[in-house]
Design a protein around this motif. Structure first.
Motif, short mmCIF file in Angstrom:
data_model
loop_
_atom_site.label_atom_id
_atom_site.label_comp_id
_atom_site.label_asym_id
_atom_site.label_seq_id
_atom_site.Cartn_x
_atom_site.Cartn_y
_atom_site.Cartn_z
N MET A 59 0.84 -1.18 0.00
CA MET A 59 0.00 0.00 0.00
C MET A 59 0.89 1.23 0.00
O MET A 59 1.86 1.31 0.74
N ASN A 60 0.57 2.19 -0.82
CA ASN A 60 1.28 3.46 -0.85
C ASN A 60 0.45 4.54 -0.17
O ASN A 60 -0.76 4.57 -0.32
N ILE A 61 1.12 5.38 0.57
CA ILE A 61 0.46 6.48 1.25
C ILE A 61 1.06 7.78 0.74
O ILE A 61 2.21 8.10 1.07
N PRO A 62 0.33 8.53 -0.10
CA PRO A 62 0.88 9.79 -0.59
C PRO A 62 0.83 10.86 0.50
O PRO A 62 -0.12 10.93 1.27
N PHE A 63 1.87 11.68 0.58
CA PHE A 63 1.92 12.74 1.59
C PHE A 63 2.90 13.81 1.15
O PHE A 63 3.67 13.63 0.23
N THR A 64 2.86 14.94 1.83
CA THR A 64 3.83 16.01 1.62
C THR A 64 4.45 16.36 2.96
O THR A 64 3.91 16.02 4.00
N MET A 65 5.58 17.06 2.92
CA MET A 65 6.25 17.48 4.15
C MET A 65 6.11 19.00 4.26
O MET A 65 7.06 19.74 4.09
N LEU A 66 4.93 19.46 4.57
CA LEU A 66 4.64 20.89 4.57
C LEU A 66 5.38 21.65 5.67
O LEU A 66 5.88 22.74 5.44
N GLU A 67 5.45 21.10 6.87
CA GLU A 67 6.07 21.82 7.97
C GLU A 67 7.58 21.89 7.88
O GLU A 67 8.19 22.84 8.35
N LYS A 68 8.20 20.88 7.31
CA LYS A 68 9.66 20.84 7.20
C LYS A 68 10.06 20.45 5.78
O LYS A 68 10.75 19.46 5.56
N SER A 69 9.65 21.25 4.82
CA SER A 69 9.92 20.92 3.42
C SER A 69 11.42 20.86 3.11
O SER A 69 11.82 20.22 2.15
N GLU A 70 12.25 21.47 3.96
CA GLU A 70 13.69 21.41 3.74
C GLU A 70 14.25 20.00 3.95
O GLU A 70 15.37 19.70 3.56
N LEU A 71 13.47 19.10 4.55
CA LEU A 71 13.92 17.74 4.79
C LEU A 71 13.59 16.78 3.65
O LEU A 71 13.97 15.61 3.70
N VAL A 72 12.91 17.24 2.61
CA VAL A 72 12.53 16.35 1.51
C VAL A 72 13.74 15.66 0.89
O VAL A 72 13.75 14.44 0.73
N ALA A 73 14.77 16.40 0.55
CA ALA A 73 15.96 15.81 -0.07
C ALA A 73 16.62 14.80 0.86
O ALA A 73 17.03 13.72 0.42
N GLU A 74 16.70 15.12 2.14
CA GLU A 74 17.29 14.20 3.12
C GLU A 74 16.45 12.93 3.24
O GLU A 74 16.97 11.82 3.33
N PHE A 75 15.14 13.09 3.24
CA PHE A 75 14.23 11.94 3.32
C PHE A 75 14.44 11.01 2.13
O PHE A 75 14.58 9.79 2.30
N ILE A 76 14.50 11.56 0.92
CA ILE A 76 14.70 10.77 -0.29
C ILE A 76 16.05 10.04 -0.22
O ILE A 76 16.15 8.86 -0.56
N LYS A 77 17.08 10.72 0.23
CA LYS A 77 18.42 10.14 0.34
C LYS A 77 18.44 8.98 1.33
O LYS A 77 18.97 7.89 1.04
N GLU A 78 17.86 9.18 2.50
CA GLU A 78 17.85 8.13 3.51
C GLU A 78 16.96 6.96 3.10
O GLU A 78 17.27 5.80 3.38
N ALA A 79 15.85 7.24 2.45
CA ALA A 79 14.97 6.18 1.98
C ALA A 79 15.68 5.31 0.95
O ALA A 79 15.52 4.09 0.95
#
Length: 53
Positions: free
Chosen positions: A1-21
C-alpha cells in the motif's frame, strides 16, 4: 500500500528523506499526482519522523 503525503512543515527535509529512503532500498518515492508532487512511502516514515521531529 502506498500512502501519498507532503512534508509541509519541514519541506527542507525532503531531499534528506529521499536520500535516507534510498539507503533502505526505497526508490521512486518523490512525486505523486494525487498530492501534487508529494511522496509515496511505507513504514520508513515513522522512523524518519522520530529522528527529525
Amino acid at each position: 500500500m502506498n500512502i501519498p503525503f507532503t512534508m509541509l512543515e519541514k519541506s527542507e527535509l525532503v531531499a534528506e528523506f529521499i536520500k535516507e529512503a534510498a539507503k533502505e532500498k526505497m526508490v521512486q518515492l518523490k512525486g505523486h499526482r494525487s498530492v501534487g508532487g508529494g511522496m509515496r512511502v511505507v513504514a520508513f516514515l515513522k522512523e524518519f519522523h522520530a529522528r527529525h521531529a
